[in-house]
Scaffold this motif. Sequence first.
Motif, PDB file in Angstrom:
ATOM      1  N   SER A 139      35.291  83.836   3.517  1.00 29.55           N
ATOM      2  CA  SER A 139      35.978  84.980   4.131  1.00 29.55           C
ATOM      3  C   SER A 139      35.178  86.258   4.009  1.00 29.55           C
ATOM      4  O   SER A 139      35.444  87.228   4.702  1.00 29.55           O
ATOM      5  CB  SER A 139      37.348  85.183   3.471  1.00 29.55           C
ATOM      6  OG  SER A 139      37.180  85.554   2.110  1.00 29.55           O
ATOM      7  N   ARG A 259      55.374  75.614   0.104  1.00 27.90           N
ATOM      8  CA  ARG A 259      55.129  77.051   0.300  1.00 27.90           C
ATOM      9  C   ARG A 259      56.131  77.887  -0.493  1.00 27.90           C
ATOM     10  O   ARG A 259      55.762  78.880  -1.146  1.00 27.90           O
ATOM     11  CB  ARG A 259      55.216  77.403   1.786  1.00 27.90           C
ATOM     12  CG  ARG A 259      53.955  77.088   2.568  1.00 27.90           C
ATOM     13  CD  ARG A 259      53.972  77.755   3.943  1.00 27.90           C
ATOM     14  NE  ARG A 259      55.060  77.237   4.766  1.00 27.90           N
ATOM     15  CZ  ARG A 259      54.934  76.179   5.559  1.00 27.90           C
ATOM     16  NH1 ARG A 259      53.794  75.521   5.612  1.00 27.90           N
ATOM     17  NH2 ARG A 259      55.949  75.766   6.296  1.00 27.90           N
ATOM     18  N   THR A 263      55.276  80.418  -3.624  1.00 23.53           N
ATOM     19  CA  THR A 263      55.635  81.837  -3.518  1.00 23.53           C
ATOM     20  C   THR A 263      56.486  82.279  -4.707  1.00 23.53           C
ATOM     21  O   THR A 263      56.317  83.389  -5.235  1.00 23.53           O
ATOM     22  CB  THR A 263      56.391  82.080  -2.206  1.00 23.53           C
ATOM     23  OG1 THR A 263      55.569  81.679  -1.108  1.00 23.53           O
ATOM     24  CG2 THR A 263      56.740  83.547  -2.053  1.00 23.53           C
ATOM     25  N   SER A 269      47.317  85.101 -13.970  1.00 24.52           N
ATOM     26  CA  SER A 269      46.013  85.661 -13.604  1.00 24.52           C
ATOM     27  C   SER A 269      44.948  85.090 -14.517  1.00 24.52           C
ATOM     28  O   SER A 269      45.162  84.955 -15.726  1.00 24.52           O
ATOM     29  CB  SER A 269      46.024  87.188 -13.719  1.00 24.52           C
ATOM     30  OG  SER A 269      46.925  87.744 -12.799  1.00 24.52           O
ATOM     31  N   GLY A 275      42.358  85.149  -7.077  1.00 18.76           N
ATOM     32  CA  GLY A 275      43.764  85.246  -6.698  1.00 18.76           C
ATOM     33  C   GLY A 275      44.660  84.706  -7.782  1.00 18.76           C
ATOM     34  O   GLY A 275      44.201  84.206  -8.813  1.00 18.76           O
ATOM     35  N   ASN A 303      43.813  78.023  -7.275  1.00 19.55           N
ATOM     36  CA  ASN A 303      44.060  79.318  -6.651  1.00 19.55           C
ATOM     37  C   ASN A 303      45.247  79.174  -5.695  1.00 19.55           C
ATOM     38  O   ASN A 303      45.191  78.411  -4.730  1.00 19.55           O
ATOM     39  CB  ASN A 303      42.793  79.761  -5.908  1.00 19.55           C
ATOM     40  CG  ASN A 303      42.924  81.131  -5.272  1.00 19.55           C
ATOM     41  OD1 ASN A 303      43.896  81.422  -4.585  1.00 19.55           O
ATOM     42  ND2 ASN A 303      41.908  81.971  -5.483  1.00 19.55           N
ATOM     43  N   ARG A 304      46.337  79.890  -5.989  1.00 18.30           N
ATOM     44  CA  ARG A 304      47.554  79.751  -5.201  1.00 18.30           C
ATOM     45  C   ARG A 304      47.318  80.106  -3.733  1.00 18.30           C
ATOM     46  O   ARG A 304      47.809  79.408  -2.818  1.00 18.30           O
ATOM     47  CB  ARG A 304      48.643  80.645  -5.791  1.00 18.30           C
ATOM     48  CG  ARG A 304      50.066  80.463  -5.198  1.00 18.30           C
ATOM     49  CD  ARG A 304      50.319  81.217  -3.896  1.00 18.30           C
ATOM     50  NE  ARG A 304      50.031  82.625  -3.925  1.00 18.30           N
ATOM     51  CZ  ARG A 304      50.911  83.591  -4.216  1.00 18.30           C
ATOM     52  NH1 ARG A 304      52.157  83.271  -4.519  1.00 18.30           N
ATOM     53  NH2 ARG A 304      50.547  84.873  -4.180  1.00 18.30           N
ATOM     54  N   ASP A 305      46.566  81.181  -3.480  1.00 16.87           N
ATOM     55  CA  ASP A 305      46.356  81.614  -2.090  1.00 16.87           C
ATOM     56  C   ASP A 305      45.547  80.591  -1.301  1.00 16.87           C
ATOM     57  O   ASP A 305      45.795  80.357  -0.105  1.00 16.87           O
ATOM     58  CB  ASP A 305      45.651  82.967  -2.065  1.00 16.87           C
ATOM     59  CG  ASP A 305      46.542  84.077  -2.614  1.00 16.87           C
ATOM     60  OD1 ASP A 305      47.764  83.855  -2.708  1.00 16.87           O
ATOM     61  OD2 ASP A 305      45.996  85.149  -2.942  1.00 16.87           O
ATOM     62  N   PHE A 306      44.579  79.965  -1.952  1.00 16.52           N
ATOM     63  CA  PHE A 306      43.799  78.931  -1.279  1.00 16.52           C
ATOM     64  C   PHE A 306      44.676  77.741  -0.903  1.00 16.52           C
ATOM     65  O   PHE A 306      44.538  77.154   0.178  1.00 16.52           O
ATOM     66  CB  PHE A 306      42.648  78.461  -2.164  1.00 16.52           C
ATOM     67  CG  PHE A 306      41.511  79.455  -2.281  1.00 16.52           C
ATOM     68  CD1 PHE A 306      41.524  80.660  -1.586  1.00 16.52           C
ATOM     69  CD2 PHE A 306      40.409  79.179  -3.084  1.00 16.52           C
ATOM     70  CE1 PHE A 306      40.485  81.570  -1.698  1.00 16.52           C
ATOM     71  CE2 PHE A 306      39.356  80.068  -3.189  1.00 16.52           C
ATOM     72  CZ  PHE A 306      39.391  81.270  -2.502  1.00 16.52           C
ATOM     73  N   LEU A 308      47.908  77.850  -0.337  1.00 17.14           N
ATOM     74  CA  LEU A 308      48.764  78.280   0.774  1.00 17.14           C
ATOM     75  C   LEU A 308      48.009  78.214   2.101  1.00 17.14           C
ATOM     76  O   LEU A 308      48.578  77.825   3.132  1.00 17.14           O
ATOM     77  CB  LEU A 308      49.278  79.698   0.518  1.00 17.14           C
ATOM     78  CG  LEU A 308      50.424  79.845  -0.488  1.00 17.14           C
ATOM     79  CD1 LEU A 308      50.719  81.314  -0.746  1.00 17.14           C
ATOM     80  CD2 LEU A 308      51.687  79.138   0.011  1.00 17.14           C
ATOM     81  N   ASP A 309      46.735  78.596   2.104  1.00 17.85           N
ATOM     82  CA  ASP A 309      45.919  78.494   3.327  1.00 17.85           C
ATOM     83  C   ASP A 309      45.824  77.046   3.790  1.00 17.85           C
ATOM     84  O   ASP A 309      45.916  76.757   4.993  1.00 17.85           O
ATOM     85  CB  ASP A 309      44.508  79.031   3.060  1.00 17.85           C
ATOM     86  CG  ASP A 309      44.452  80.545   2.943  1.00 17.85           C
ATOM     87  OD1 ASP A 309      45.418  81.206   3.369  1.00 17.85           O
ATOM     88  OD2 ASP A 309      43.439  81.042   2.428  1.00 17.85           O
TER      89      ASP A 309
END
Length: 350
Positions: A139, A259, A263, A269, A275, A303-306, A308-309
Amino acid sequence: MFDGGLLSIGELARASGLPVSALRFYDGARLLVPAQVDPRSGYRRYGPGQVAAARLLARLRRVGMPLADMRLLLAARDDRQLVGALVAEHLARLEAGLADARRELEHVVSETDPAVTTFRVAPTELRRALGAVTFALPSGTGSHAVPSAAEDSGVLDAVLFDVDGDRLTLVATDRYRLAVSSVPVTDRTGPDGRLPVPRAALPRLAELAGEHVAGRIDGAVMRLGELRLTAQPGQYPDYRQVTASVGGQRIPTDGAALRAMLTAGPLRSVPECSGPVAALGVDAAGTLAVLDADDAGFLTAVNRDFLLDAVAAAPAGQLVLDFAGPIHPLALRDPGDPASYSILMPVRLP
């Protein structure tokens, strides 16, 4: 050369560039009829005013215009709009024919060159596979998003196209996550081939049309239909080393439920991760859950955001999480498409 009298067929042939045989054919087709025909000898005589028509026919003949269009154009040569339409239509035919000829000749070259990989693939399937992997491209932001230029020289800013057997596999990775999607190919010739397509060139795949297009990998160039794609410089990493390390305990889950679970947390952390980190495992009831790392059912942290992607890129509905242990990658699979999956590197918890 002209004295105002009638011209023999040989004189008209020399003046127009048409062979005598063509003039005889156009007479028989009533396209260019002689002004006079001797009833005893059959000799054809043409008027001086027919030289311009003969020259026009010679030009149209050289570019292969169909006889019916030649007749229309000759009859309406003062109608600029009709002439323009007929010429444009014929140019389109010529361009299509040239494209067909180019493809056939490329196949001739490919079939006689053992180093060239050729195949056919469905554009709709190719775009679906591309949509399933591009989320894993670097990204450009965040400490976990893109490796240093010194390490990878930008080669990861590309999607790998890997033709192996009867499958074309698309791969994207930023070294912290990896996405794979595979589609079938037909008419394979040559060795297996691979080429990383730069991110900037990927939108051009939307131009592909038709039920199937021809593909060809020759060194650092890949052709898909009319597209010519040049490889991203550098050596793309061997993704199979990562995929070989995946596999173990498989837990089914619903995409929407996953998801919501990610969330809600709990999350933590970790300084080395860009993330929030989710610790995944099974709860006391044996179902997938986001846990604290010291819970008995802990399996791995990512990584939670990864994640989710990866869920967003997967088809809606049932998914499968594939756990191999806390120090091994986590795989997210579509049970209906075993050739498409995402892999996330584990995060070590302090």
